[in-house]
Design an enzyme around this catalytic site. Structure first.
Site, PDB file in Angstrom:
ATOM      1  N   SER A  69       8.976  -9.494  -0.393  1.00 28.18           N
ATOM      2  CA  SER A  69       7.764  -9.166  -1.146  1.00 28.18           C
ATOM      3  C   SER A  69       7.847  -9.748  -2.565  1.00 28.18           C
ATOM      4  CB  SER A  69       7.555  -7.651  -1.151  1.00 28.18           C
ATOM      5  OG  SER A  69       6.261  -7.324  -1.607  1.00 28.18           O
ATOM      6  N   ARG A 139       0.251   5.732  -4.775  1.00 29.33           N
ATOM      7  CA  ARG A 139       1.319   5.457  -3.827  1.00 29.33           C
ATOM      8  C   ARG A 139       0.875   5.724  -2.384  1.00 29.33           C
ATOM      9  NH1 ARG A 139       5.805   2.382  -3.273  1.00 29.33           N
ATOM     10  NH2 ARG A 139       7.285   3.331  -1.861  1.00 29.33           N
ATOM     11  N   ASP A 234       3.077  -7.092   9.645  1.00 33.25           N
ATOM     12  CA  ASP A 234       2.711  -7.035   8.217  1.00 33.25           C
ATOM     13  C   ASP A 234       1.274  -7.497   8.029  1.00 33.25           C
ATOM     14  OD1 ASP A 234       2.529  -7.253   5.466  1.00 33.25           O
ATOM     15  OD2 ASP A 234       4.391  -8.386   5.220  1.00 33.25           O
ATOM     16  N   HIS A 267       4.515  -4.279   6.270  1.00 31.51           N
ATOM     17  CA  HIS A 267       5.082  -4.999   5.138  1.00 31.51           C
ATOM     18  C   HIS A 267       6.479  -4.477   4.797  1.00 31.51           C
ATOM     19  CE1 HIS A 267       5.096  -7.518   1.644  1.00 31.51           C
ATOM     20  NE2 HIS A 267       5.168  -6.507   0.806  1.00 31.51           N
ATOM     21  N   ASP A 268       6.689  -3.193   5.010  1.00 30.98           N
ATOM     22  CA  ASP A 268       7.982  -2.571   4.709  1.00 30.98           C
ATOM     23  C   ASP A 268       9.115  -3.031   5.623  1.00 30.98           C
ATOM     24  OD1 ASP A 268       7.455  -1.120   2.482  1.00 30.98           O
ATOM     25  OD2 ASP A 268       7.515   0.847   3.425  1.00 30.98           O
TER      26      ASP A 268
END
Lengths: 289, 289
Positions: A69, A139, A234, A267-268
């Site tokens: 990222s 968040r 992702d 994405h994580d």
């Protein structure tokens, strides 16, 4: 990465809130924290500070710079900024520049934080308070974008939350409860100004800008070998972004490989171990043909 | 729809803020607005109130019930709830149930609103205030999900905002400015409790639930013909959702057609005219084979 064979240097970024100088740091002159007066920083700034550290540590050349990222952006910037100081760059779940949708999502997160009654234009520490509610909601939004839809479906589907463990009476679904919990945790430990500053750095990353948007020209001076990896689940930084890097690398005639990895965490995924992921990184690092 | 040939009945939903009874309505007993005490409503409730209106208007049978998104869900529910009272249902940009990702995005929007200092647990009218900041940020988030990424890229790309027309000094990109503007507009005209109530109704829609999740069984008693339409740029309610309806319709042996339409506005495409879209609706309405 076999730490019997390689030294690993891992650091916090300037502007963060877990070590390096950042908005929560107390200015010795005024005895007050930087707060919102902390200057904007960019990926290039980070790479430049890392270069200073490299000199301080008397390291001649990195064997590899690797990151996911925003870290992947730094790895790519390293290859561009210091072609003689880096042999390999692993650019994982990254992008040569983020989309307007990404910028928009980041802006909503920032808006949520700024409008928290406790934000006080970023000077919340001086007011002995914290924009926790804003940081939490920001968040929660971020968390959705980091996860894949299939992962959320598998983990939560449309299951209703058990009333006994509900965090709030207004919650109906498990996925809501989970996000509330994760957001709450984050808001305890992260700094709001750092969050704003980091998302701004991400928005601003665009190494091709100096080359009139021509990524191929920008890549011409790279000497490092690149490993460009994306994850199939992702949707925030989809494989098209990584492929854009790979295609520009081919056109610029630099050495690069692209791989799309399986990952169940959106994405994580770059944060989680898998055999495939580990093997890819390991052979990239150890293979010097 | 040729209004020389058809009467069109269009109405507000109970719980909304542009006509029908909703959270802003003043209770005659207490002389106070409902506020947060307004009961939760569901798509089934809406369809049932529409059925009452139908009887009041002495309409025997709808020629067609048509709607997009939450309106498409109502069209589908009409076909399920009142098989003898509807000949055709146009179910546009809808879903037989939304995903956990959708629920999560809705929950973040609600969280943002609820945590606005002016929300007062939904009783902001009594406090002569309005949670405008929360509503604005929630709408900014919603707006991103309604638009397609390609549309945002085309309209804004990564262009920087002209400093003269900046809405806020912290804005860098055009897309940020646009979202701020749209969010601000929305927060002036929409009611926060209605927003929460409508997204909850969307989360809760799940006609197959009574049939142990079996959509085919649920569709068995439908007599209306269905037109199921999705838009190619819609990532919030992607075509997979519409195809799920179509596949269940085929298995349930009811009459239905599925069409994927071109649309450049993501989920919002159902609000915009196109020749293709218009032709599809018109021929569905007029063709009685």
């Amino acid at each position: 990465i076999d730490t019997q064979k390689y030294f690993v240097v891992s650091l916090n970024n300037i502007g963060g809130c877990h070590g390096s100088t950042g908005p929560t740091t107390i200015l010795s002159k005024t005895k007050k924290p930087f707060g919102s007066s902390f200057p904007e920083v960019s990926v290039i700034d980070w790479v430049n500070t890392q270069y200073l550290l490299m000199n301080y540590l008397k390291i001649e050349c990195w064997e590899m710079v690797a990151g996911g990222s925003l870290g992947g952006m730094q790895a790519l910037q390293w290859a561009i900024s210091y072609p003689n100081k880096i042999k390999k760059a692993a650019v994982i779940a990254a992008s040569p520049r983020i989309s307007s949708q990404n910028i928009a999502l980041n802006e909503v997160a920032r808006e949520i934080i700024r409008k928290d009654e406790n934000f006080h234009d970023g000077n919340y520490m001086q007011n002995n308070t914290k924009p926790k509610k804003g940081l939490k909601a920001a968040r929660m939004l971020g968390h959705i974008t980091y996860l894949s839809e299939s992962n959320m479906s598998k983990r939560f589907g449309r299951r209703l939350q058990d009333p006994v463990t509900k965090l709030d009476e207004k919650i109906n679904y498990e996925v809501e409860n989970y996000l509330q919990y994760k957001g709450e945790q984050f808001s305890e430990t992260f700094d709001a100004n750092s969050y704003i500053l980091m998302t701004k750095a991400m928005d601003g990353f665009d190494p091709a800008k100096k080359f009139n948007g021509d990524l191929v020209k920008c890549f011409k001076k790279i000497k490092a070998r690149l490993l460009i990896a994306s994850f199939n689940s992702d949707w925030l930084f989809p494989k098209e972004y990584s492929m854009e890097i790979q295609i520009a690398a081919i056109k610029a005639e630099i050495k690069s490989s692209y791989i799309e990895l399986e990952g169940d965490y959106g994405h994580d995924s770059f944060l989680y171990y898998s055999d495939e992921y580990s093997t890819a990184l390991k052979s990239f690092l150890e293979n010097n043909e």
